[in-house]
Every structure is written in C-alpha cells, then in structure tokens.
Write a protein that holds these residues in place. Structure first.
Motif, PDB file in Angstrom:
ATOM      1  N   ALA A 181      -1.576  -4.082   3.759  1.00 36.42           N
ATOM      2  CA  ALA A 181      -2.360  -2.932   4.211  1.00 36.42           C
ATOM      3  C   ALA A 181      -1.764  -2.370   5.489  1.00 36.42           C
ATOM      4  O   ALA A 181      -1.650  -3.060   6.492  1.00 36.42           O
ATOM      5  CB  ALA A 181      -3.809  -3.341   4.439  1.00 36.42           C
ATOM      6  N   GLU A 193       0.816  -1.210   0.000  1.00 32.95           N
ATOM      7  CA  GLU A 193       0.000   0.000   0.000  1.00 32.95           C
ATOM      8  C   GLU A 193       0.853   1.265   0.000  1.00 32.95           C
ATOM      9  O   GLU A 193       1.727   1.437   0.837  1.00 32.95           O
ATOM     10  CB  GLU A 193      -0.934   0.020   1.205  1.00 32.95           C
ATOM     11  N   THR A 226      -8.256   1.226   3.719  1.00 34.51           N
ATOM     12  CA  THR A 226      -8.078   0.991   2.286  1.00 34.51           C
ATOM     13  C   THR A 226      -8.375  -0.449   1.871  1.00 34.51           C
ATOM     14  O   THR A 226      -8.357  -0.740   0.680  1.00 34.51           O
ATOM     15  CB  THR A 226      -6.633   1.328   1.888  1.00 34.51           C
TER      16      THR A 226
END
Length: 597
Positions: free
Chosen positions: A523, A493, A528
């Motif tokens: 993550a 990410e 997200t």
C-alpha cells in the motif's frame, strides 16, 4: 559441434557430396596431362576427343556434387543457428532476475541477433568453403606427391611457414573479434536504453547529449573492428604471399627438370595444377580461418548465455505442494540482502504468517522491505537465513513452476505485451476458452473498451501497450490475474497514478479479484487498505507494528504519522484556520487553485 551432431543424416549427405566434388576436381589435372603428353598429334585425334569428353563429364559431376554439398551444408547451418537461438533464449527465461541486474538487456539482445547472425554466416557459407578447400588441399597434396615426389618434398618445406602464421594470427583475430563484438553490443545496449525511454529523453532535451554519447560508443566499436580487420588483412597477405611464392619456386625447378628431360611437360602441368589447387585452397582457408575466429568469439559470448545457470537451485526431487491449495503464506526469521547491495539488509529477522483467505497490507516508507517480500515469495531470490513457505512447504524444496501457479501478481508498473488483447489476458492460462477470457475482461471492467477496438479481442497492442491508457492497461492486467484464478494474490497497489474515474473502475475490479483469495497488498496510499484484515507496518526490513487501521491510528507510532501526513495533506486547510493576513491570502489562493484543479 554438439548441435551439428544432432543431424547425422545431413552431415552424411554433405560429406558424400563433398567427397564426390573433390574427386571430380582432382581428376581434371590427370586429363590435362594425358591431353598434353599424348593428344597433340594427328594420330591421336580420337584420344583428344575422349579426354575432352571425360573432362566434360567431370565438370558436370563437379557442378552437381558442389550444388548438393552447398544445399546440405547451408541447410544444416540454418538449422543449427535456429537451434542455437532457441536454446539461448530458452535458457535466458530460466535465469533468475539477479542475472539481469548485472547484464544489460541491450547486450543480451545483441548477442541473440548480431552474434547468432555471425555464427549463421559462418555455418551456412564459410563452413561450406572451409570443408571444400580442406578436402581439396589434402587431396591435391596427395596427388601432387604421387605425380612428382621430389617437387612435393620441396613444397612441404614451405608448409610450416604458412601454417604457423595462420595459427598465430588466428588467435589474435579471435581476441580482437571478441572485443569487436563486445563494443558492438555496447552500441545496441545504449540504443535500446535510450529508445525505450524516448519520452524522457525528449522531455529533458537530451537528444543532443545522447547523440554525442552514441557517436562515442559507435566510434569505439569502429576502432575495435578496424583492429580486427587489420589483423585479418595481414594474415591473408602473409598466407597468400608465402603460398604462391612457394609455387613459383617449385615451378622454376620443375621447368628446369623438363628442359633436362627428367620430366614431361604434361607431368609438370599436372603437378602445377595440383600445386595451384593447394595454394588457392590454403589462401581460401586463411580467409575462412579469420571468419571462424570471429565466429568463435561470438560463440564464446553465446555460450556464456547458453550455459549460464540460475542462482535459484531447483531440487532434483522437489517436494509436492498439498492439493487442493490452501493459500497459506509464512515467513520464518528471514534475513535477506540483495547481491548487489550486500552492505544493506533488506529484511532482518522478518516473520509473518498469512492465513488462507486473509488480506494483509504491507505499508511503510521507501526501502522498508515491502517489495522484497514479494520478490522472495515469488522466489526470484533466496534468503540468506530463514524460510519462506507456501502451504507449509519451503520454497527451496518445491518446484518453482508448482508454487508460482498458485500466485497471481498485479504489479504497479503494468506489463502489457505487443500481442493481441486475447493473448495478453490469457498470458497466465494460454489454454483458456473464449468465454473465460471474456468473463475475466468483464469482471475487470475491460470488456467495454476492448469491444470498441477495431478488432476487439484480436486487436494487436503496441509495444508495452502504448496504445492503451494507464487505466486500460491496469484493467487488462487485472483481467489476466482474474483468469489465472490463483489462490494467492500479490498486489502492488496500482491506482495511485490513475484519474478518479479509472481509479474507481480499477478499485472495483480489484475487490472482485481479491474475493476469496489470500491477498498481500503493498500500500502506497493508506486510504486503499483501511478494509484490510491486517496491516503490517514495516521499517528497515522488519515489522514495527501490526493491526487494523483503526487500532494502528489510535496506537500512533509510524503508521499514525503516515496516516496523519496522508489524510491531512489530502484535506486542504480552510482560510478560517489561518491566524495571519498573509496565511489567509495564501490559503485563499491555494483553495482557488485546488477547486480549479
């Protein structure tokens, strides 16, 4: 030597020119003898003219042959050095990341530059001098023996006194040269590390400290070089002294032979010239020998890189992956410990099946093993136990080039090269058309800022893309992954450090990139990955929970605590939630600061 033997034509040309130059040089003393013994009289004036004409022809031949020798040897040296650089760099690209964890990049760059430059100087200059003087020494020694056997026998007695110090000091010089090159590499490694982090150096006011450290590194390199130079100086002094002392002694004996009538003055002159050629050749070889020992030390360091082998073994007959690619990923009971941290388990009996087209998020605290999953899937390392498979084939059985073509990787720390925008986007598909490159840039929301650059897609970016903002670099990397069009996407990410506007553009580009692909995403911000098909919660190298965002929040556990921590921290408490005047004042101040921010 193997690199030199690739070019037999140039070697042959150099050898022929070398022989011609040597013969021309060695013929000159014979003309001198004829001139001295027969030419200094009015009756033999024509002989003097003939002798000098011959000497002039020999001089021209020697000049042409020497120039030809220099041309062939120098060109050959440049060619071999280029091959050496290319071979070393090509092999470095094939080594696994594990190698670069133990060898500093700055040291590698020093070997590629300083060491290859030293080898180049030796091959283009010293090799030419060495070959010339070797042939001259051997030829002059033979001619001297034919001219005056008795005097030559006496010269031979001095040869061991010259050769033995040459060998002994040569070994010492070689070791000292290796140490000098190592210390020189330390200076390059330190400078490279400091300059790459120049912003950190300056922001922490570390310039003075680093300057002192660099001075210390340079001083150690100087001390090593001084020892090497001192040894070479001693070697040169001993060789030259012994060589010319032997000539003086033999010349004294020859002069007495001329006085006694046992030898003509011309014969002695011819012998002395050959002896001088032998001595000067030996002296030149002694200096060149030191340079060769330096090059040998550099060659050892280059050989370590040239012949280093990757810890990732590739089968001679790798198993072909199925076509068309499915995008299936499987970890089966994987155990893994990093080579530099064998006491800590990065993955412990880790098993995971990712179906084609599924989006799986990996979450957990630092050190849980999330990045290790990516490292093993790209086969930067091999697990100590278990299997990692892509489309049903164990990666150990497959060709790395084959399965890596099926993977696109978007790292958190963006990597942008100092080439053009076009070359950066097409990095994973160098043969992509202009239309495909532009389509990928548009899908990644990068076309707009690229078109505003001075030269558009031909604009050259600074080293590591320093001319771009963080959001622009991310969108460029996403465009690269889009153009790659691989069925498996690894996404570390990359939006956590971006401003809101850039994050929105990058997030939209990522959603386009993820469509229709098997996606593994690490993550760091749980907000997200709420739409992921499955969330894998990792801790201490294993899976502690998995499911959807909603089910994991309801379940509690590690994910529940992480979600509560992140979402609660993101929402600043209202002053009304506080129960004391002190906390009310604190909340008001914090709220005002949050609003201003």
């Amino acid at each position: 030597m193997p690199l030199l033997l690739r070019y037999p034509g140039q070697l042959a040309g150099a050898l022929i020119a070398l022989v011609a130059a040597t013969v021309a040089t060695l013929a000159i003393p014979m003309g001198v003898r004829v001139m001295l013994d027969d030419g200094f009289s009015a009756d033999n004036a024509s002989s003097v003219d003939d002798a000098f004409l011959l000497l002039m022809i020999l001089a021209v031949a020697m000049g042409v042959a020497s120039a030809t020798r220099y041309f062939f040897v120098t060109r050959l040296g440049e060619r071999v050095t280029a091959d050496l650089r290319t071979g070393v760099f090509g092999n470095l690209l094939m080594l696994s990341p594990q190698f670069f964890e133990t060898v500093r990049t700055g040291e590698i760059l020093s070997r590629l530059t300083a060491d290859t430059t030293l080898v180049r100087v030796v091959l283009t200059s010293s090799l030419s001098v060495a070959l010339r003087n070797t042939f001259l020494f051997l030829g002059a020694a033979v001619m001297a023996a034919l001219t005056a056997p008795d005097l030559s026998a006496m010269v031979l007695l001095a040869v061991p006194l010259i050769v033995l110090p040459l060998i002994g000091f040569g070994r010492l010089v070689r070791g000292l040269s290796r140490a000098s090159q190592d210390r020189l590499a330390d200076t390059g490694a330190f400078a490279s590390e400091a300059l790459q982090a120049i912003k950190v150096v300056q922001s922490f006011n570390h310039e003075g400290h680093d300057r002192q450290r660099y001075r210390g590194v340079v001083e150690r390199a100087y001390v090593a070089a001084r020892k090497h130079v001192t040894a070479r100086a001693f070697m040169t002094a001993i060789i030259i002294t012994l060589a010319f002392a032997s000539i003086v002694g033999v010349l004294w004996m020859g002069a007495r032979a001329v006085i006694a009538g046992d030898m003509t003055g011309g014969t002695l002159s011819q012998f002395v010239i050959y002896a001088v050629i032998c001595a000067t050749s030996l002296a030149a070889l002694s200096e060149v020998w030191g340079e060769f020992q330096m090059a040998a030390g550099a060659a050892e360091r280059l050989s370590e890189l040239l012949f280093a082998r990757s810890e990732i073994a590739v089968r001679a007959q790798p198993v072909a992956l199925p076509v068309p690619p499915r995008g299936e990923v499987r970890f089966e009971g994987v155990d893994f410990r990093y080579p530099l941290r064998p006491e800590a388990s990065a993955l412990d009996r880790f098993s995971l099946d990712v179906a084609p087209g599924e989006t799986v998020a990996l979450v957990g605290p630092s050190g849980a093993g999330k990045s290790t999953v990516f490292q093993l899937l790209l086969r930067f390392y091999d697990p100590q136990a278990g299997r990692v498979c892509v489309d049903g084939v164990d990666l150990k059985d497959a060709d790395p080039d084959d399965f890596r073509r099926r993977i696109a990787f978007v790292p958190q720390e963006t990597v942008v090269f100092g080439t053009s925008v076009r070359e950066n986007i097409a990095y994973g598909r160098p043969d992509a058309s202009e239309a495909d490159i532009r389509a990928a840039a548009e899908a990644a929301h990068a076309h707009e800022f690229i078109s505003q650059m001075p030269d558009g897609y031909d604009t050259l970016l600074g080293e590591r893309g320093v001319t771009l903002s963080g959001g622009q670099r991310q969108r460029l990397v996403i465009a690269r992954a889009l153009l790659r069009d691989a069925p498996i996407l690894l996404l570390d990410e990359a939006t956590s450090a971006l401003d809101s506007e850039s994050e929105a553009l990058v997030q939209d580009a990522l959603e386009r990139l993820m469509a229709g692909r098997t996606v593994l995403v690490i993550a760091h911000r749980l907000a997200t990955v709420t739409k992921a098909d499955r969330i894998i919660v990792m801790d201490k190298g294993g899976i502690v929970a998995q499911g959807t965002h909603a089910s994991l929040v309801q379940e509690g556990g590690l994910y529940g605590r992480l979600a509560k921590l992140q979402f609660d921290v993101d929402r600043l408490p209202d002053a009304a939630d506080m129960t004391t005047p002190e906390t009310e004042e604190t909340a008001a101040i914090a709220a005002a600061g949050h609003k201003a921010g």
